[in-house]
Motif scaffolding. Structure first.
Motif, PDB file in Angstrom:
ATOM      1  N   GLY A 370       0.743  -1.199  -0.049  1.00  0.00           N
ATOM      2  CA  GLY A 370       0.064  -0.093   0.087  1.00  0.00           C
ATOM      3  C   GLY A 370       1.056   1.200   0.074  1.00  0.00           C
ATOM      4  N   PRO A 371       0.171   2.244  -0.233  1.00  0.00           N
ATOM      5  CA  PRO A 371       0.844   3.455  -0.396  1.00  0.00           C
ATOM      6  C   PRO A 371       1.291   4.299   0.866  1.00  0.00           C
ATOM      7  CG  PRO A 371      -1.404   4.060  -1.023  1.00  0.00           C
ATOM      8  CD  PRO A 371      -1.013   2.581  -0.739  1.00  0.00           C
ATOM      9  N   VAL A 372       2.344   4.791   0.879  1.00  0.00           N
ATOM     10  CA  VAL A 372       2.810   5.825   2.074  1.00  0.00           C
ATOM     11  C   VAL A 372       3.264   7.098   1.761  1.00  0.00           C
ATOM     12  CG1 VAL A 372       4.309   5.899   4.148  1.00  0.00           C
ATOM     13  CG2 VAL A 372       3.288   3.679   3.594  1.00  0.00           C
ATOM     14  N   LEU A 373       2.492   8.127   2.316  1.00  0.00           N
ATOM     15  CA  LEU A 373       2.947   9.384   2.164  1.00  0.00           C
ATOM     16  C   LEU A 373       3.679  10.030   3.266  1.00  0.00           C
ATOM     17  CD1 LEU A 373       3.050  12.189   0.579  1.00  0.00           C
ATOM     18  CD2 LEU A 373       0.735  12.712   1.731  1.00  0.00           C
ATOM     19  N   VAL A 374       5.136  10.603   3.031  1.00  0.00           N
ATOM     20  CA  VAL A 374       5.748  11.071   3.922  1.00  0.00           C
ATOM     21  C   VAL A 374       5.881  12.667   3.622  1.00  0.00           C
ATOM     22  CG1 VAL A 374       8.197  11.129   4.993  1.00  0.00           C
ATOM     23  CG2 VAL A 374       7.280   8.908   4.242  1.00  0.00           C
ATOM     24  N   VAL A 375       5.687  13.435   4.821  1.00  0.00           N
ATOM     25  CA  VAL A 375       5.319  14.890   4.394  1.00  0.00           C
ATOM     26  C   VAL A 375       6.682  15.352   5.074  1.00  0.00           C
ATOM     27  CG1 VAL A 375       4.073  16.962   4.903  1.00  0.00           C
ATOM     28  CG2 VAL A 375       2.983  14.789   4.462  1.00  0.00           C
ATOM     29  N   GLY A 376       7.723  16.013   4.303  1.00  0.00           N
ATOM     30  CA  GLY A 376       8.852  16.462   4.810  1.00  0.00           C
ATOM     31  C   GLY A 376      10.213  15.448   4.306  1.00  0.00           C
ATOM     32  N   GLU A 383      14.708   8.871   6.706  1.00  0.00           N
ATOM     33  CA  GLU A 383      14.988   7.504   7.351  1.00  0.00           C
ATOM     34  C   GLU A 383      13.651   6.833   7.401  1.00  0.00           C
ATOM     35  OE1 GLU A 383      17.231   4.728   9.425  1.00  0.00           O
ATOM     36  OE2 GLU A 383      17.431   6.026   7.807  1.00  0.00           O
ATOM     37  N   ALA A 384      12.545   7.417   7.583  1.00  0.00           N
ATOM     38  CA  ALA A 384      11.228   6.793   7.694  1.00  0.00           C
ATOM     39  C   ALA A 384      10.773   6.122   6.138  1.00  0.00           C
ATOM     40  CB  ALA A 384      10.078   7.766   8.197  1.00  0.00           C
ATOM     41  N   ARG A 386      12.983   5.335   3.854  1.00  0.00           N
ATOM     42  CA  ARG A 386      14.007   4.295   3.459  1.00  0.00           C
ATOM     43  C   ARG A 386      13.463   2.941   4.189  1.00  0.00           C
ATOM     44  NH1 ARG A 386      18.459   1.616   5.356  1.00  0.00           N
ATOM     45  NH2 ARG A 386      18.154   2.701   7.526  1.00  0.00           N
ATOM     46  N   ILE A 387      13.150   3.075   5.263  1.00  0.00           N
ATOM     47  CA  ILE A 387      12.888   1.739   5.970  1.00  0.00           C
ATOM     48  C   ILE A 387      11.486   1.136   5.616  1.00  0.00           C
ATOM     49  CG2 ILE A 387      11.969   0.828   8.331  1.00  0.00           C
ATOM     50  CD1 ILE A 387      15.087   1.355   8.142  1.00  0.00           C
ATOM     51  N   MET A 388      10.615   2.297   5.247  1.00  0.00           N
ATOM     52  CA  MET A 388       9.252   1.426   4.458  1.00  0.00           C
ATOM     53  C   MET A 388       9.598   1.156   3.262  1.00  0.00           C
ATOM     54  SD  MET A 388       6.467   4.060   6.477  1.00  0.00           S
ATOM     55  CE  MET A 388       7.070   5.467   5.893  1.00  0.00           C
ATOM     56  N   ALA A 389      10.315   1.626   2.615  1.00  0.00           N
ATOM     57  CA  ALA A 389      10.572   1.361   1.061  1.00  0.00           C
ATOM     58  C   ALA A 389      11.131  -0.153   1.229  1.00  0.00           C
ATOM     59  CB  ALA A 389      11.497   2.203   0.237  1.00  0.00           C
ATOM     60  N   GLY A 390      11.980  -0.313   2.028  1.00  0.00           N
ATOM     61  CA  GLY A 390      12.572  -1.758   2.341  1.00  0.00           C
ATOM     62  C   GLY A 390      11.884  -2.496   2.663  1.00  0.00           C
ATOM     63  N   GLU A 622      13.414   8.532  15.279  1.00  0.00           N
ATOM     64  CA  GLU A 622      11.898   8.531  15.391  1.00  0.00           C
ATOM     65  C   GLU A 622      11.459   8.353  13.798  1.00  0.00           C
ATOM     66  OE1 GLU A 622      10.973  12.470  16.639  1.00  0.00           O
ATOM     67  OE2 GLU A 622      11.419  12.052  18.702  1.00  0.00           O
ATOM     68  N   GLY A 623      12.453   8.612  12.713  1.00  0.00           N
ATOM     69  CA  GLY A 623      11.994   7.989  11.520  1.00  0.00           C
ATOM     70  C   GLY A 623      12.215   6.819  11.444  1.00  0.00           C
ATOM     71  N   ARG A 624      13.005   6.097  12.103  1.00  0.00           N
ATOM     72  CA  ARG A 624      13.110   4.611  12.034  1.00  0.00           C
ATOM     73  C   ARG A 624      11.993   3.856  12.595  1.00  0.00           C
ATOM     74  NH1 ARG A 624      17.898   2.557  10.721  1.00  0.00           N
ATOM     75  NH2 ARG A 624      17.854   0.571  12.263  1.00  0.00           N
ATOM     76  N   ARG A 625      11.758   4.438  13.628  1.00  0.00           N
ATOM     77  CA  ARG A 625      10.458   3.887  14.571  1.00  0.00           C
ATOM     78  C   ARG A 625       9.196   3.782  13.814  1.00  0.00           C
ATOM     79  NH1 ARG A 625       9.114   6.545  20.173  1.00  0.00           N
ATOM     80  NH2 ARG A 625       8.565   7.961  18.721  1.00  0.00           N
ATOM     81  N   ALA A 626       9.072   5.173  13.053  1.00  0.00           N
ATOM     82  CA  ALA A 626       8.005   5.237  12.523  1.00  0.00           C
ATOM     83  C   ALA A 626       8.039   4.119  10.895  1.00  0.00           C
ATOM     84  CB  ALA A 626       7.590   6.511  11.742  1.00  0.00           C
TER      85      ALA A 626
END
Length: 642
Positions: A370-376, A383-384, A386-390, A622-626
């Motif tokens: 599914g899609p994920v939008l990162v604002v910023g 980092e968020a 990068r992790i989610m794409a992986g 916090e980006g990694r955790r998300a």
């Protein structure tokens, strides 16, 4: 020679020519090596480290240099666990052994410090007792017994510490050894006795390594390269490996400086020493780039890349396959942990370092769709993403400015600080390599966030905005925050300049240096008794104040700003309330910025400066955790702003 070449030491196989050296971690439980130590070293062994030296353990219980300092007599089970975890990956694992003598601490041992002579440590000012023969014998026996225990516990050998804080270096140095007995007339005597007895304890089929300070940077009485040449010529008969380092009583910060010191600074020192010995020699000294490490192997046998492997435990295997490791920025902000807070060792760019038993392993994550939008597109957002794409998500990063990297890209100006731009670029490159859709100059509205939330997940990393001044400012001066100042650049700022620094961190110091080097008249005002008070934790407090003095920055301490009126900053002493005035054209206030509240969101993951003023470490963490938890019931920070 190649970094990835297999070698042997004392007949034992070494996977690569890269060393992960000993350093404080604060991972100990009491004074024992913990399971977190095991996981920490195992992760670097998995990543290709050839030699791993476990955190230096005190050989006697009267040496307790920091609260969580390991004690060798208690380390047997920990050494056995670390060896069992690392050896299957091809790493040769050594036990670090040492005693800090007069440069230790009596706070935990509650006993007198030992030293070769009655010379006080310039840091603690504590005067040690002068060791007698029985005390010296105890030190020698402590090293022997500890070495025997280490090899009995499965370690491939030991590394003896004669570095900047070691009692063995204190006996070598004319700065601290003024004895009239044989330990003073021949200052090499104690180190010779220790190495001889250690070699006898471990035998020829175990490694004996020596970490030796070859330059105390105090030529009037200290250890010099010229003296070292004579020392190592005599000592090499006991050794399998020599680690060349620098630093001493008055230059402990020279051992592991931050980015203000050029990388690879010990290369010439290492070349001089290497020319005098036949045993393998390792280069230490801010070696963090793969290209530099390969180049160094033309002159040495091994390269110590400790901070680089804290930043990326897979540094060796990544470089072997042509991938770019996560860079070390040489900031010392979180990997230098000998301070009263007892922080666990970690890395601003890799917050999972030191937390291997706590954080998820990004190599083994549940896939999401599914899609994920990162604002910023600052460090938290990248980092968020990068992790989610992986993990398999279709990620889009929306950045309103023309570039990615956020505050670390802005800060990365000036000598040394450009390394932060390398980290920002690595995050961006890894996102692109992972298939993330990257949008710049793209502003997202609250309604678009709501729409995206209806179709997938949203991570909000929208960053921060300037904080308005908390004191009156009239129109006679230009007032700005540090981000605006860095974006303008020193050539576009009118002087005189007054920097307001309530934090005591690196930002105001960096700006003051930059502006003074542009020829501006600069003052820095702080409520602390010294400028850059928090830089002591990264080892740059003395260096920062030296640099500021050299470029002519006026340091105004123990003071706060009352008002800015008629081209004058009115300040008052925080202790006496005495008022003073500094004429200026520009005021730069380095107070914390505030979260950007322009977006209304609920049920989204808020990370980084969007929540509160964050450091690089906190933002990336916090980006990694998300990234790990989005799509799996993330416990989001919900906020609705009116």
């Amino acid at each position: 020679m190649s970094l990835h070449e297999h070698t042997t030491l004392a007949g034992r196989s070494v996977r690569s020519r890269v060393v992960f050296g000993p350093h404080e971690t604060n991972l100990a439980v009491g004074r024992t090596l913990s399971d977190r130590h095991r996981a920490y070293y195992q992760r670097r062994a998995e990543g290709g480290a050839g030699i791993i030296v476990a955190e230096t353990a005190s050989v006697l219980d009267n040496d307790w240099p920091y609260e969580r300092a390991p004690l060798a007599t208690l380390c047997g089970p920990g050494w056995r666990a670390i060896s069992a975890a690392c050896v299957p990956h091809g790493a040769l694992v050594l036990a670090g052994l040492g005693h800090t003598g007069m440069q230790g601490s009596s706070a935990y041992s509650q006993s007198v410090l030992w030293g070769p002579s009655r010379v006080a440590d310039p840091v603690t000012r504590e005067l040690p007792m002068m060791m007698e023969q029985g005390d010296i014998d105890r030190v020698v026996e402590g090293f022997r017994a500890s070495a025997a225990l280490a090899v009995d516990s499965g370690m491939a050998g030991v590394e003896i510490d004669a570095g900047p804080r070691s009692i063995l270096r204190q006996f070598l140095s004319g700065l601290t050894n003024t004895r009239a007995d044989r330990y003073g007339t021949d200052r090499l005597t104690l180190l010779r006795e220790v190495l001889q007895t250690v070699r006898g304890a471990v035998g020829a089929n175990h490694v004996v390594s020596l970490r030796l300070s070859c330059d105390e940077q105090a030529p009037w009485a200290g250890v010099t390269p010229e003296l070292t040449v004579g020392y190592v010529s005599e000592l090499e008969r006991y050794l399998d490996l020599l680690i060349v380092v620098r630093g001493g009583l008055y230059s402990t910060a020279g051992y592991r400086p931050d980015f203000h010191e050029e990388p690879n600074f010990n290369r010439e020192l290492c070349r001089i020493v290497k020319a005098t010995v036949s045993i393998p020699v390792a280069l230490q000294g801010s070696v963090v780039d793969i290209a530099d490490a390969h180049e160094a192997l033309a002159h040495v046998d091994y390269v110590e890349m400790t901070r680089a492997q804290i930043a990326d435990p897979d540094l060796v295997v990544k470089s072997a396959r042509g991938d770019q490791p996560r860079p070390c920025v040489l900031c010392n902000q979180t990997c230098l942990v000998r301070d009263p807070r007892n922080p666990v060792v970690t890395c601003v760019g890799n917050p999972s370092a030191g937390f291997e038993t706590v954080d998820p392993d990004e190599r083994r994550q549940e896939l999401i769709s599914g899609p994920v939008l990162v604002v910023g597109g600052g460090p938290a957002g990248l980092e968020a993403a990068r992790i989610m794409a992986g993990r398999g998500a279709a990620v889009t990063v929306s950045e309103r400015s023309s570039r990615f990297g956020g505050m670390i890209r802005t800060f990365a100006q000036g000598k040394g600080r450009s390394r932060f731009a390398v980290l920002a670029q690595w995050l961006e490159d890894e996102c692109r390599r992972s298939g993330v859709t990257m949008l710049t100059e793209h502003t997202i509205s609250s309604s678009e966030i709501d729409d995206a939330r209806g179709h997938g997940d949203v991570v909000v990393a929208s960053g921060s905005v300037p904080r308005l001044p908390t004191y009156p400012v009239d129109t006679s001066v230009l007032w700005m925050d540090p981000v605006q100042a860095l974006e303008l650049g020193g050539d576009s700022i009118e002087g005189p300049v007054v920097l307001v620094d309530p934090l005591g961190g690196p930002m105001a110091v960096a700006l003051a240096e930059m502006l003074a080097e542009c020829g501006l008249d600069v003052s820095i005002v702080t409520p602390d008794t010294i400028v850059g008070s928090r830089l002591g934790m990264s080892g740059d407090l003395v260096g920062a104040n030296t640099r500021l003095q050299q470029v002519g920055v006026n340091r105004v301490c123990s003071s706060r700003v009352r008002a800015v009126v008629d081209g004058v900053v009115q300040i008052e002493n925080v202790y006496t309330d005495v008022v003073a005035h500094i004429r200026c054209a520009t005021v730069i206030d380095c107070s914390p910025r505030l979260p950007d509240t322009s977006l209304h969101y609920s049920g989204c993951a808020g990370v980084g400066d969007t929540i509160a003023p964050r450091t690089v470490l906190e933002s990336i963490h916090e980006g990694r955790r998300a990234g790990f938890t989005t799509g799996t019931g993330f416990n989001s920070v919900e906020r609705i702003d009116s």
